[in-house]
Design a protein around this motif. Sequence first.
Motif, short mmCIF file in Angstrom:
data_model
loop_
_atom_site.label_atom_id
_atom_site.label_comp_id
_atom_site.label_asym_id
_atom_site.label_seq_id
_atom_site.Cartn_x
_atom_site.Cartn_y
_atom_site.Cartn_z
N MET A 1 24.03 -42.45 -31.14
CA MET A 1 25.05 -41.55 -31.65
C MET A 1 25.85 -41.03 -30.45
O MET A 1 25.26 -40.60 -29.46
CB MET A 1 24.36 -40.40 -32.39
N PRO A 2 27.17 -41.04 -30.52
CA PRO A 2 27.99 -40.58 -29.38
C PRO A 2 27.76 -39.11 -29.03
O PRO A 2 27.81 -38.74 -27.87
CB PRO A 2 29.43 -40.78 -29.85
N ILE A 3 27.53 -38.25 -30.04
CA ILE A 3 27.20 -36.85 -29.77
C ILE A 3 25.69 -36.74 -29.94
O ILE A 3 25.14 -36.94 -31.02
CB ILE A 3 27.94 -35.89 -30.71
N SER A 4 25.01 -36.43 -28.84
CA SER A 4 23.55 -36.41 -28.83
C SER A 4 22.98 -35.07 -29.25
O SER A 4 21.85 -34.99 -29.74
CB SER A 4 23.04 -36.72 -27.42
N TRP A 5 23.74 -33.99 -29.04
CA TRP A 5 23.23 -32.65 -29.35
C TRP A 5 24.42 -31.74 -29.59
O TRP A 5 25.48 -31.91 -29.00
CB TRP A 5 22.42 -32.12 -28.17
N SER A 6 24.23 -30.78 -30.48
CA SER A 6 25.25 -29.78 -30.75
C SER A 6 24.59 -28.49 -31.19
O SER A 6 23.50 -28.52 -31.77
CB SER A 6 26.22 -30.28 -31.83
N SER A 7 25.26 -27.37 -30.92
CA SER A 7 24.71 -26.08 -31.34
C SER A 7 25.83 -25.09 -31.63
O SER A 7 26.96 -25.24 -31.17
CB SER A 7 23.79 -25.50 -30.26
N VAL A 8 25.45 -24.07 -32.41
CA VAL A 8 26.32 -22.93 -32.68
C VAL A 8 25.51 -21.69 -32.28
O VAL A 8 24.36 -21.54 -32.70
CB VAL A 8 26.72 -22.84 -34.16
N SER A 9 26.12 -20.84 -31.46
CA SER A 9 25.44 -19.64 -30.97
C SER A 9 26.29 -18.41 -31.22
O SER A 9 27.51 -18.49 -31.34
CB SER A 9 25.18 -19.74 -29.47
N ARG A 10 25.60 -17.27 -31.26
CA ARG A 10 26.28 -15.98 -31.33
C ARG A 10 25.70 -15.11 -30.24
O ARG A 10 24.50 -14.91 -30.16
CB ARG A 10 26.05 -15.30 -32.69
N ASP A 11 26.57 -14.63 -29.37
CA ASP A 11 26.16 -13.74 -28.27
C ASP A 11 24.97 -14.31 -27.50
O ASP A 11 24.01 -13.61 -27.17
CB ASP A 11 25.83 -12.34 -28.81
N GLY A 12 24.99 -15.61 -27.24
CA GLY A 12 23.95 -16.26 -26.46
C GLY A 12 22.70 -16.65 -27.24
O GLY A 12 21.78 -17.22 -26.67
N ILE A 13 22.65 -16.36 -28.52
CA ILE A 13 21.50 -16.71 -29.36
C ILE A 13 21.85 -17.96 -30.16
O ILE A 13 22.80 -17.95 -30.95
CB ILE A 13 21.13 -15.56 -30.33
N ILE A 14 21.09 -19.03 -29.97
CA ILE A 14 21.35 -20.26 -30.71
C ILE A 14 20.93 -20.05 -32.16
O ILE A 14 19.77 -19.78 -32.45
CB ILE A 14 20.62 -21.46 -30.10
N GLN A 20 19.00 -35.10 -30.63
CA GLN A 20 17.75 -35.58 -30.05
C GLN A 20 17.98 -35.96 -28.61
O GLN A 20 19.09 -36.29 -28.20
CB GLN A 20 17.20 -36.75 -30.85
N ASP A 21 16.90 -35.90 -27.85
CA ASP A 21 16.96 -36.21 -26.43
C ASP A 21 16.78 -37.71 -26.22
O ASP A 21 16.24 -38.41 -27.07
CB ASP A 21 15.87 -35.42 -25.70
N ASP A 22 17.28 -38.17 -25.07
CA ASP A 22 17.03 -39.56 -24.72
C ASP A 22 15.70 -39.64 -23.97
O ASP A 22 15.01 -38.63 -23.80
CB ASP A 22 18.19 -40.14 -23.90
N LYS A 23 15.32 -40.81 -23.54
CA LYS A 23 14.00 -41.02 -22.94
C LYS A 23 13.80 -40.27 -21.63
O LYS A 23 12.70 -39.86 -21.30
CB LYS A 23 13.77 -42.52 -22.71
N ASP A 24 14.88 -40.08 -20.86
CA ASP A 24 14.74 -39.46 -19.55
C ASP A 24 15.03 -37.95 -19.54
O ASP A 24 15.05 -37.34 -18.48
CB ASP A 24 15.63 -40.16 -18.53
N GLY A 25 15.21 -37.35 -20.70
CA GLY A 25 15.46 -35.90 -20.76
C GLY A 25 16.88 -35.51 -20.40
O GLY A 25 17.16 -34.33 -20.18
N GLY A 26 17.78 -36.47 -20.33
CA GLY A 26 19.16 -36.22 -19.93
C GLY A 26 19.93 -35.32 -20.87
O GLY A 26 20.76 -34.51 -20.45
N VAL A 27 19.68 -35.46 -22.17
CA VAL A 27 20.40 -34.65 -23.16
C VAL A 27 20.00 -33.18 -23.01
O VAL A 27 20.85 -32.30 -23.01
CB VAL A 27 20.16 -35.17 -24.60
#
Length: 199
Positions: A1-14, A20-27
Amino acid sequence: MPISWSSVSRDGIILAEAGQDDKDGGVVKAAQKISSVKPTAGWEKVKSGKHRGLKFHLHELANTELDGNYGEENSVKILLWTFSCVYDPNELSEDYAKAFLTKIVYVTEPLRGMPWWRDGGLLSAQPSFAPTLLQQMENIEQLGQLATLNQHLSETKEIMATNIENILERGEAIEELEDQASKLDEMSKVFKTKAKQVR
């Protein structure tokens, strides 16, 4: 998937995240790196190995009522909404990643008034919004494939247009050669006739 991770946060709280992460922890590394960047008035960007992180902030004024010694006072609080993603630049352009986050801003607009969005703790919107976030991430993959297909189609159209121009030019060149060949044929006949007269 081209976008590996996404989040929405409020005031620093996810509030919600997907991916999902790749095998080497890069995401995860890219997600941590983009999450730690201080908010600015525009887009924040980071590079982390083969991944890119992108983040956008939305500042929202929220009226709150505070109890004080002198009775209730109205005050204004600024909520800082953060929309982040980690993507692979080999599969998705930065413009598409920005378009994805902009869409998430609009998709979350009616939800940001809900209590678990405005006041909730860590991952308070995860059960309700993570599936939507994941679906949007998958949709951008289809959009990326469609963009690639459109790009190939545009390139093919350009090649065909060039081919048609070359064929037309070639046709004109052939006509000119035929005209010159006819003139040479006539000249050779005249030369042959004059040569016979000279003998």
